[in-house]
Design a protein around this motif. Structure first.
Motif, short mmCIF file in Angstrom:
data_model
loop_
_atom_site.label_atom_id
_atom_site.label_comp_id
_atom_site.label_asym_id
_atom_site.label_seq_id
_atom_site.Cartn_x
_atom_site.Cartn_y
_atom_site.Cartn_z
N ASP A 103 0.73 -1.05 -0.12
CA ASP A 103 0.07 0.25 -0.04
C ASP A 103 0.66 1.16 0.02
OD1 ASP A 103 -2.27 -1.53 0.05
OD2 ASP A 103 -2.70 -1.30 1.99
N GLU A 104 2.07 1.27 0.64
CA GLU A 104 2.69 2.43 0.93
C GLU A 104 3.22 2.93 -0.45
OE1 GLU A 104 5.47 -0.83 2.75
OE2 GLU A 104 3.41 -0.18 2.55
N VAL A 105 3.57 2.03 -1.47
CA VAL A 105 4.06 2.59 -2.75
C VAL A 105 3.37 2.64 -3.98
CG1 VAL A 105 6.37 1.12 -1.93
CG2 VAL A 105 4.54 0.00 -3.49
N TYR A 106 1.91 2.63 -3.66
CA TYR A 106 1.20 2.87 -4.61
C TYR A 106 1.28 4.28 -5.32
CZ TYR A 106 -1.93 -1.10 -4.75
OH TYR A 106 -2.54 -2.81 -4.81
N ARG A 107 1.50 5.14 -4.41
CA ARG A 107 1.40 6.49 -4.78
C ARG A 107 2.66 7.03 -5.91
NH1 ARG A 107 4.86 9.71 -0.69
NH2 ARG A 107 5.73 8.13 0.67
N PHE A 108 3.80 5.74 -5.96
CA PHE A 108 4.81 5.93 -6.98
C PHE A 108 4.71 4.95 -8.14
CE2 PHE A 108 6.71 6.33 -2.57
CZ PHE A 108 7.10 7.61 -2.62
N ALA A 109 3.68 4.40 -8.16
CA ALA A 109 3.23 3.45 -9.34
C ALA A 109 2.65 4.04 -10.35
CB ALA A 109 2.49 2.25 -8.73
N GLY A 110 1.90 5.46 -10.19
CA GLY A 110 1.25 6.03 -11.58
C GLY A 110 -0.27 5.36 -11.31
N GLY A 111 -1.00 6.08 -12.41
CA GLY A 111 -2.42 5.76 -12.26
C GLY A 111 -2.45 4.40 -12.80
N LYS A 112 -1.91 4.11 -13.98
CA LYS A 112 -1.98 2.77 -14.75
C LYS A 112 -1.49 1.91 -13.78
CE LYS A 112 -1.55 3.19 -19.12
NZ LYS A 112 -0.51 3.24 -20.32
N GLY A 113 -0.41 1.89 -13.19
CA GLY A 113 0.42 0.63 -12.49
C GLY A 113 -0.53 0.61 -11.41
N SER A 114 -0.98 1.68 -10.61
CA SER A 114 -1.91 1.22 -9.37
C SER A 114 -3.05 0.32 -9.91
CB SER A 114 -2.29 2.46 -8.64
OG SER A 114 -1.20 3.31 -8.19
N SER A 115 -3.74 0.88 -10.64
CA SER A 115 -5.05 0.28 -11.34
C SER A 115 -4.64 -1.22 -11.66
CB SER A 115 -5.88 0.86 -12.31
OG SER A 115 -5.08 0.84 -13.52
N LEU A 116 -3.62 -1.65 -12.35
CA LEU A 116 -3.58 -2.89 -12.75
C LEU A 116 -3.06 -3.78 -11.64
CD1 LEU A 116 -1.33 -2.38 -16.03
CD2 LEU A 116 -3.55 -3.28 -15.98
N CYS A 117 -2.15 -3.33 -10.72
CA CYS A 117 -1.88 -4.01 -9.43
C CYS A 117 -3.29 -4.45 -8.65
CB CYS A 117 -0.96 -3.12 -8.58
SG CYS A 117 0.86 -3.06 -9.40
N LYS A 118 -4.09 -3.24 -8.33
CA LYS A 118 -5.28 -3.42 -7.71
C LYS A 118 -6.13 -4.59 -8.26
CE LYS A 118 -5.15 1.08 -5.72
NZ LYS A 118 -5.85 2.66 -5.30
N MET A 119 -6.32 -4.50 -9.53
CA MET A 119 -7.09 -5.49 -10.29
C MET A 119 -6.66 -6.87 -10.20
SD MET A 119 -8.87 -3.59 -13.52
CE MET A 119 -7.46 -2.82 -14.41
N TYR A 120 -5.27 -6.95 -10.46
CA TYR A 120 -4.60 -8.17 -10.42
C TYR A 120 -4.76 -8.92 -9.09
CZ TYR A 120 -0.92 -11.89 -11.19
OH TYR A 120 -0.22 -12.94 -11.13
N ASN A 121 -4.50 -8.40 -7.95
CA ASN A 121 -4.62 -8.60 -6.74
C ASN A 121 -6.21 -8.86 -6.15
OD1 ASN A 121 -1.95 -8.79 -5.74
ND2 ASN A 121 -1.77 -6.74 -6.14
N ALA A 122 -7.00 -8.46 -7.15
CA ALA A 122 -8.59 -8.74 -6.66
C ALA A 122 -9.06 -9.72 -7.47
CB ALA A 122 -9.22 -7.40 -7.18
N GLY A 123 -8.25 -10.49 -8.26
CA GLY A 123 -8.64 -11.82 -9.15
C GLY A 123 -9.07 -11.46 -10.33
N ILE A 124 -9.08 -10.14 -10.69
CA ILE A 124 -9.47 -9.91 -12.21
C ILE A 124 -8.35 -10.26 -13.00
CG2 ILE A 124 -9.84 -7.98 -13.73
CD1 ILE A 124 -11.24 -6.43 -11.38
N ALA A 125 -8.83 -10.85 -14.34
CA ALA A 125 -7.87 -11.17 -15.23
C ALA A 125 -6.95 -10.15 -15.82
CB ALA A 125 -8.45 -12.06 -16.43
N VAL A 126 -5.84 -9.96 -15.37
CA VAL A 126 -4.77 -8.96 -15.86
C VAL A 126 -3.52 -9.70 -16.23
CG1 VAL A 126 -3.41 -6.82 -15.42
CG2 VAL A 126 -6.05 -7.05 -14.40
N PRO A 127 -3.10 -9.30 -17.53
CA PRO A 127 -1.69 -10.08 -17.89
C PRO A 127 -0.57 -9.74 -16.60
CG PRO A 127 -2.57 -8.77 -19.61
CD PRO A 127 -3.53 -8.51 -18.57
N ASN A 128 -0.10 -10.67 -16.41
CA ASN A 128 1.06 -10.60 -15.24
C ASN A 128 1.99 -9.66 -15.46
OD1 ASN A 128 2.17 -11.14 -12.84
ND2 ASN A 128 2.83 -13.08 -13.18
N GLY A 129 2.66 -9.04 -14.59
CA GLY A 129 3.71 -7.90 -14.83
C GLY A 129 4.33 -7.48 -13.69
N PHE A 130 5.03 -6.38 -13.70
CA PHE A 130 5.49 -5.73 -12.54
C PHE A 130 5.65 -4.18 -12.75
CE2 PHE A 130 9.24 -6.76 -15.18
CZ PHE A 130 9.92 -5.85 -15.37
#
Length: 776
Positions: A12-39
């Protein structure tokens, strides 16, 4: 802290450095939504848009965890995919990147921050182009189909259908326009699909994934998706920028932009007629949330500073409970006015069982609040006047931030919410509306209004007391000082902390005494005269319906009790609002920001007192927009859909009664204006148009008052008026109730009276039938 994180490892503490797109993809991936894996490579991994050497090791570790050999390397600037701006396609993306070329692609994406197109986009949106950028690396999807889905219509704002389009192949062809796109819709209720059959096997995955994403982000979304093999992936989710209703930094606000809804300024616009300051709006919004009936939707909206009620929510909720639309419209008409036949009420796609369950749970809370309020209201009615005086003294004595913070957190703010709960919990006007509607059906509108002209009963309505008490000041039975203590908090602007209250004006009582003497009228005599008319009306009703005498007596007693309770609680609530103004002024003085305190939101005030000051740089821009809203004319009574005030102001077809670009304009009788039967009686006379209370000094005794709306602050003007005509209002609005108490004919809720009439014009006001005849 690492400089790169796999989607599943991010914290949670690094989301602010992940940008809009990065934050949204991480949140969806971790909620079980089908998102291509990555970093995601964090923005702090870059300095002057160059990758720091120490970031290489973290990136290599993340890359090793991905099994693919081809990757998509994409931007995630901190300003990208936000609620304000999307920067869609402005930053660089590099696709089909081999494992050995990932660092080179990251360099290319990071360098795009300095591109000309990013710079131009930033200038257009007033953004500093010194962007900080994060970078996403994902497994590359070999798309056989790609598209976009808006979870609400980005043009109309409607929530009924999700709308989208797709192409065969990669999504770049959709963006570039290289291939024709196939349009489609998915209904929000049930996910019914309409479109090309090729997409049909993947629709449910897209529909369910979108709904889950909405729950994560709490807003309607612009979704990008691709299909590989038999699986659908979401590759991006961002807010639909055209549906964003508020910029908190600048107080640019227009809540008609999201959802196709019917908004009404009736009732709520009477209570809060002014353009709301940022503070007032924010505190009303917080209290709206506290009493929220339908999850995700608010009863009160703000359209460029003006307050509106969302009629679509009410009608949609009643429809779920089994009422058809015409019946639902009738049920709310006494409070919110009639909705013209040519205006369609957009209905929200509420899930019936889900909403009923949610409303049942919230109803239990509401019932508990009502029970609690009945237990506590007598205490608060008795204690608030004492608290009022004591707290004003405490504010005057407080001279440090710590003292003021303690007053805010432990006293004034919680007291305001407590009284709000009690007012709304135990003071509803349902009994008034129900009785008036029944009496109208039994005996007709005119006699119904006569029978509803004595809500005060054996007492005096609190809203009438400031008017009647001036007689006591004149005859010496009440001192001017005591008058201000008792009624100095009531004014046309009483729900807006930005304006001073009568008690803050040392000349106020002298002005009122002069007005009283100049008018040569006795308000108490008018009340007595109307009470005799009420007694005659009651006798007439009993003569016509002798079997209903006991029923009428009981109902009138209940209504009188409810009316007096409601008015008394409102009176005490306004006192707390005045206390809030004085506390804000003292905070402004102690912190050195003066009346800029009113440009702050209520949730920022304790932060300021605790030493935070980041918001101070934003106050001047908020004031610019607040003052711009104040210069705009009053908006239409009813607004359907997305409303652009500037376009409406400049339109030659501008109407004051409603705005609906889809409505057919009804034929108008040029010699007739129709409204609600507000108070019975027929009067012929000359009208005077008053667009604001500031113009009341021009009003002459015996003229017919024509204005947009009135509230308690206008009451002193009523005895001088031969009749009252308003654009806004309904049978239970302030103008109707006070006019009935004083025996002054009134037609309310006309919609176009201020636009169609002119000062000096002769009219006949038929208050019993709700008609104004134009004589010349």
């Amino acid at each position: 802290m690492k400089l790169a994180y796999s989607f599943h490892e991010i914290t949670d503490e690094v989301y602010r450095f992940a940008g809009g797109k990065g934050s949204s993809l991480c949140k969806m991936y971790n909620a079980g939504i089908a998102v291509p894996n990555g970093f995601v490579i964090l923005s702090i991994a870059f300095e002057d848009n160059q990758l720091k050497a120490e970031a290489h090791a973290d990136i290599k570790k993340c890359l090793e965890k991905l099994s693919n050999n081809n990757f998509a390397v994409r931007s995630s600037a901190l300003s990208e995919d936000s609620t304000k701006t999307s920067f869609a396609g402005e930053f660089e993306s590099v696709l089909d990147v081999a494992r050995a070329d990932v660092f080179s692609a990251v360099k290319t994406v990071a360098a795009s921050v300095k591109s000309e197109r990013v710079s131009e986009y930033s200038k257009v949106h007033g953004i500093n182009d010194g962007h900080k950028i994060a970078v996403i690396v994902q497994s590359m999807i070999s798309a056989k189909m790609a598209g976009v889905l808006f979870s609400a219509d980005p043009i109309t704002g409607s929530h009924v259908h999700m709308v989208g389009n797709f192409v065969f192949g990669a999504g770049e062809q959709l963006v570039s326009g290289e291939k024709n796109a196939y349009p489609f819709t998915i209904s929000r209720l049930g996910g019914k699909y309409q479109g090309d059959k090729s997409l049909e096997p993947y629709v449910q995955a897209l529909y369910k994934g979108t709904l889950r994403a909405e729950k994560i982000f709490g807003c309607k979304l612009d979704i990008e998706w691709v299909v590989e093999g038999s699986k659908l992936y979401i590759v991006q989710a961002r807010p639909i920028t055209t549906l964003q209703t508020i910029d908190y930094d600048t107080y640019e606000i227009n809540q008609s932009l999201d959802t196709d809804a019917l908004w009404s300024s009736n009732n709520v616009g009477e209570a809060v007629p002014d353009v709301m300051s940022p503070f007032t709006w924010s505190i009303l919004h917080e209290m709206d949330l506290e009493c929220q009936k339908v999850p995700g939707y608010f009863m009160f909206g703000n359209i460029c500073g003006r307050t509106y009620s969302n009629i679509s929510i009410m009608i949609s909720s009643l429809k779920v409970l089994g009422y058809n639309v015409p019946k639902a419209k009738e049920l709310i008409s006494d409070v919110f006015g009639y909705i013209p036949e040519n205006i369609e009420v957009p209905i929200y796609p509420f899930r019936t069982l889900q909403l009923i369950k949610e409303m049942f749970l919230r109803a239990k809370k509401s019932l508990k609040r009502m029970r609690d309020s009945k237990k506590q209201r007598d205490y608060y009615l008795e204690y608030t006047p004492v608290w009022y005086v004591k707290t004003l003294e405490s504010i005057e004595a407080a001279n440090t931030k710590q003292d003021l913070l303690r007053l805010w957190t432990s006293d004034v703010r919680p007291f305001l919410s407590a009284l709000w709960y009690i007012w709304f919990g135990g003071a509803g006007s349902a009994t008034l509306a129900t009785l008036r509607r029944k009496l109208a059906k039994i005996a007709g509108e005119e006699l119904a209004n006569v029978l509803c002209s004595n809500f005060s009963g054996e007492q005096t309505l609190v809203s009438m007391k400031p008017l009647l008490a001036i007689e006591q000041v004149v005859n010496g039975s009440l001192t001017p000082e005591k008058y201000l203590d008792l009624y100095g908090h009531r004014s046309p602007h009483e729900f807006e902390v930005y304006y001073e209250y009568p008690a803050d004006d040392p000349t106020y009582v002298d002005k009122r005494i002069k007005e009283y003497k100049d008018s040569n009228l006795s308000p108490s005599e008018l009340v007595k005269k109307q009470q005799s008319e009420f007694i005659k009306g009651k006798k007439l009703f009993v003569q016509r319906f002798p079997g209903k005498q006991k029923w009428l007596e009981k109902r009138l007693e209940t209504v009188s009790k409810d009316a007096n309770t409601r008015e008394s609680l409102r009176n005490e609530f306004v006192k707390v609002f005045r206390v809030m103004r004085h506390l804000l002024l003292k905070i402004g003085a102690v912190t050195g920001i003066g009346d800029n305190i009113f440009m702050m939101y209520c949730f920022e005030v304790p932060k300021l007192l605790q030493g935070e000051n980041e918001m101070l740089a934003k106050l001047s821009k908020r004031r610019v927009n607040f003052e711009a809203y104040q210069k705009m004319p009053v908006f239409p009574q009813l607004i359907r859909g997305r409303f652009n005030p500037k376009e409406w102001i400049n339109s030659k077809d501008k109407r004051q009664d409603y705005y609906d670009p889809n409505a057919q304009v009804p034929a108008i009788d040029e010699n007739l204006i129709k409204g609600f039967a507000g108070a019975p009686g027929t009067v012929e006379g000359k009208v005077r148009i008053l667009y604001s209370f500031d113009e009341t000094k021009d009003f002459q005794k015996g003229e017919i008052l024509v204005t947009t709306m009135t509230n308690i602050g206008w009451t002193p003007l009523f005895p001088k008026a031969a009749a009252i005509i308003t654009d806004l209002g309904a049978p239970l609005s302030h103008a109707a109730i006070v006019a009935r108490e004083l025996g002054i004919p009134a037609v309310v809720g006309c919609g176009t009276a201020t636009a169609r009439l002119r000062t000096g014009q002769k009219v006949i006001v038929d208050g019993g039938h709700g008609i104004v005849h134009i004589m010349e």
